[in-house]
Design an enzyme around this catalytic site. Structure first.
Site, PDB file in Angstrom:
ATOM      1  N   GLY A   1     -15.209   1.719  -0.054  1.00 18.14           N
ATOM      2  CA  GLY A   1     -16.429   2.380  -0.524  1.00 18.14           C
ATOM      3  C   GLY A   1     -17.518   2.295   0.529  1.00 18.14           C
TER       4      GLY A   1
ATOM      5  N   GLY B   1      -4.056   5.019  -0.043  1.00 19.20           N
ATOM      6  CA  GLY B   1      -3.043   4.026  -0.387  1.00 19.20           C
ATOM      7  C   GLY B   1      -1.826   4.045   0.528  1.00 19.20           C
TER       8      GLY B   1
ATOM      9  N   GLY C   1     -14.270  -3.811   3.305  1.00 18.08           N
ATOM     10  CA  GLY C   1     -14.221  -4.939   2.383  1.00 18.08           C
ATOM     11  C   GLY C   1     -12.866  -5.621   2.469  1.00 18.08           C
TER      12      GLY C   1
ATOM     13  N   THR D   1      -9.691  -3.260   3.106  1.00 18.97           N
ATOM     14  CA  THR D   1      -9.622  -2.680   4.453  1.00 18.97           C
ATOM     15  C   THR D   1      -9.362  -3.770   5.495  1.00 18.97           C
ATOM     16  OG1 THR D   1     -11.217  -1.026   3.729  1.00 18.97           O
ATOM     17  CG2 THR D   1     -10.926  -1.265   6.101  1.00 18.97           C
TER      18      THR D   1
ATOM     19  N   ASP E   1     -21.441  -5.465  -3.038  1.00 20.21           N
ATOM     20  CA  ASP E   1     -21.322  -6.528  -4.050  1.00 20.21           C
ATOM     21  C   ASP E   1     -21.600  -7.922  -3.483  1.00 20.21           C
ATOM     22  OD1 ASP E   1     -20.581  -4.487  -5.673  1.00 20.21           O
ATOM     23  OD2 ASP E   1     -18.475  -5.049  -5.852  1.00 20.21           O
TER      24      ASP E   1
ATOM     25  N   MET F   1     -23.524  -2.372 -10.297  1.00 22.44           N
ATOM     26  CA  MET F   1     -22.190  -2.660  -9.756  1.00 22.44           C
ATOM     27  C   MET F   1     -21.971  -4.170  -9.655  1.00 22.44           C
ATOM     28  SD  MET F   1     -21.289   0.340  -7.060  1.00 22.44           S
ATOM     29  CE  MET F   1     -20.805   1.958  -7.667  1.00 22.44           C
ATOM     30  N   GLY F   2     -20.752  -4.551  -9.451  1.00 26.70           N
ATOM     31  CA  GLY F   2     -20.389  -5.970  -9.390  1.00 26.70           C
ATOM     32  C   GLY F   2     -19.114  -6.173 -10.169  1.00 26.70           C
TER      33      GLY F   2
ATOM     34  N   LEU G   1     -25.889   5.423  -7.121  1.00 24.96           N
ATOM     35  CA  LEU G   1     -27.243   5.432  -6.541  1.00 24.96           C
ATOM     36  C   LEU G   1     -27.470   4.150  -5.746  1.00 24.96           C
ATOM     37  CD1 LEU G   1     -29.363   6.789  -9.523  1.00 24.96           C
ATOM     38  CD2 LEU G   1     -28.825   7.951  -7.377  1.00 24.96           C
TER      39      LEU G   1
HETATM   40  O1  F6P Z   1     -18.136  -1.745  -3.250  1.00 17.87           O
HETATM   41  C1  F6P Z   1     -17.564  -2.234  -4.433  1.00 17.87           C
HETATM   42  C2  F6P Z   1     -17.968  -1.383  -5.591  1.00 17.87           C
HETATM   43  O2  F6P Z   1     -19.312  -1.168  -5.430  1.00 17.87           O
HETATM   44  C3  F6P Z   1     -17.652  -1.987  -6.955  1.00 17.87           C
HETATM   45  O3  F6P Z   1     -18.674  -2.752  -7.512  1.00 17.87           O
HETATM   46  C4  F6P Z   1     -17.332  -0.770  -7.778  1.00 17.87           C
HETATM   47  O4  F6P Z   1     -16.456  -1.092  -8.842  1.00 17.87           O
HETATM   48  C5  F6P Z   1     -16.675   0.117  -6.788  1.00 17.87           C
HETATM   49  O5  F6P Z   1     -17.296  -0.139  -5.551  1.00 17.87           O
HETATM   50  C6  F6P Z   1     -16.713   1.551  -7.158  1.00 17.87           C
HETATM   51  O6  F6P Z   1     -16.297   2.308  -6.063  1.00 17.87           O
HETATM   52  P1  F6P Z   1     -15.675   3.766  -6.123  1.00 17.87           P
HETATM   53  O7  F6P Z   1     -16.380   4.527  -7.188  1.00 17.87           O
HETATM   54  O8  F6P Z   1     -15.899   4.306  -4.758  1.00 17.87           O
HETATM   55  O9  F6P Z   1     -14.240   3.589  -6.460  1.00 17.87           O
END
Ligand code: F6P
Length: 383
Positions: free
Chosen positions: A12, A77, A114, A117, A139, A181-182, A280
């Site tokens: 992400g 993947g 992260g 990766t 996060d 998020m988290g 956001l």
């Molecule tokens: O970067 C991690 C994170 O922010 C998580 O908290 C969240 O679940 C995830 O990314 C969502 O990412 P995406 O919508 O890109 O799959």
């Protein structure tokens, strides 16, 4: 010394990725006379018909304040499969990618990402391809580094959201719930909850009970505050239950805020509303801290490569950028310590975590009985 290095961004996005790219390019070219190739769409860009772009000081000019990543990021993947919760790395794509890197004349890689990766990056190192990782996640849950870039910007955005929810909550005597998020760790909820004066913070590390939430709302009501602000991490769990998913197939988290809203309305009879902050928190311009941290990480990553390091990740420790082994970076998640200083401070100032054992007194004035008698080790006062 390498003549030409590659850089890619995976997973992400996070505010500050472009700051790292810019610093890598400027350091590699300006300090070490290398050339720099950007690999587009993460590791996918070095499979099949490769997608790369030559990066110069001109191409990275003006990108420091820009959100997202100029290189794009994908995860199809191809390089990792999760089997029974464990990552498995098929041999084929990595072999093909290393052969393509050879053809492209890329002698070493800087990988921004992260744990997923960086886990792939480690496979390149294990096959003898030089690689340095740069930690990225809003996060802030990578164990080896005190901070990842993107996190502070996410807190700023969540704090501003809480400030804005505060005035509307107070005007309507409502319970407002902000979902942030988290996935594994509640760092964003905890920091933003403190900075944005939340009344209840719900994080994955401390399972919540609806009774405790309702009691806190009622306790505030009794003290004359007829509104309550709740910040909840997407991975927060009700005691004895599991996470709330918007899609169980993909294991995409989401919906905990609304789950809480429905029960809180039933239990308290108050009107409640939910806001999901979502992406956001990840989009847009990085704040000053993330620009600075990203820049320092980028320059240090090139210096590490130039001095012959490989299989390592840059990390912030005690305010200095150091390098740590990539496997250390990928294997352990940094969670909020439930008896740590910030949790204690939150409780001291009256914030509830809605843990079932929080007493009526704690709910009203914020003193957790577990902390009334000090748990500090002897001779070392704990602040
Ligand atoms: O970067 C991690 C994170 O922010 C998580 O908290 C969240 O679940 C995830 O990314 C969502 O990412 P995406 O919508 O890109 O799959």
């Amino acid at each position: 010394m390498y003549k030409q290095i590659g850089i890619l961004t995976g997973g992400g996005d996070a505010p500050g990725l472009n700051a790292v790219i810019r610093a890598v390019v400027r350091t590699a070219i300006g300090e070490f006379g290398m050339t720099c190739i950007g690999i587009e769409d993460s590791f996918e860009g070095i499979l099949g018909d490769t997608h790369t772009v030559k990066l110069t000081t001109k191409t990275v000019s003006g990108i420091l304040p820009r959100g997202g990543t100029i290189l794009g990021t994908r995860n199809r993947g191809s390089f990792v499969k999760i089997v029974n919760g464990t990552p498995v790395y098929p041999a084929m794509p990595i072999g093909e990618a290393i052969a393509n890197l050879d053809i492209l004349g890329i002698e070493a890689l800087i990988v921004l990402g992260g744990e997923g990766t960086l886990g792939i990056a480690e496979q390149f190192h294990k096959r003898g391809f030089p690689v340095i990782g740069v930690p990225k996640t809003i996060d802030n849950d990578l164990a080896a580094t005190e901070f990842t870039f993107g996190f502070m910007t996410a807190i700023d955005i969540a704090t501003e959201a809480l400030d804005r929810l505060h005035t509307t909550a107070a005007s309507h005597d409502r319970v407002m719930i902000l979902e942030v998020m988290g996935r594994n760790a509640g760092w964003i909820a905890l920091h933003a909850g403190l900075a944005g004066s939340a009344d209840i913070i719900l994080i994955p590390e401390i399972p919540y009970s609806f009774d405790a939430i309702a009691r806190k709302v009622q306790a505030r009501e009794n003290l004359g505050s007829r509104f309550t602000n709740i910040v909840v991490a997407e991975g927060a769990v009700e005691l004895g239950k599991s996470e709330v998913y918007q899609d169980t197939g993909t294991q995409r988290l989401g919906g905990v805020g609304d789950y809480i809203r429905r029960r809180v309305e039933e239990m308290t009879g108050k009107e409640a509303r939910t806001v999901v902050l979502g992406h956001l928190q990840r989009g847009g311009s990085p704040n000053a801290f993330d620009r600075m941290l990203g820049t320092n990480f980028g320059a240090c990553a090139v210096r590490a490569l130039a001095s012959g390091e490989t299989g390592r990740m840059v990390a912030l420790q005690a305010g200095e950028v150091v390098t740590v082994p990539l496997d250390e970076a990928c294997t352990s998640i940094k969670r909020v310590p439930v008896d740590g200083q910030l949790v204690r401070t939150a409780r001291d100032i009256g914030i509830s975590f809605a843990a079932p054992k929080e007493s009526k007194l704690a709910e009203a004035v914020g003193i957790d009985p577990r902390f009334i008698h000090s748990t500090s080790p002897p001779n070392r006062p704990k602040l």
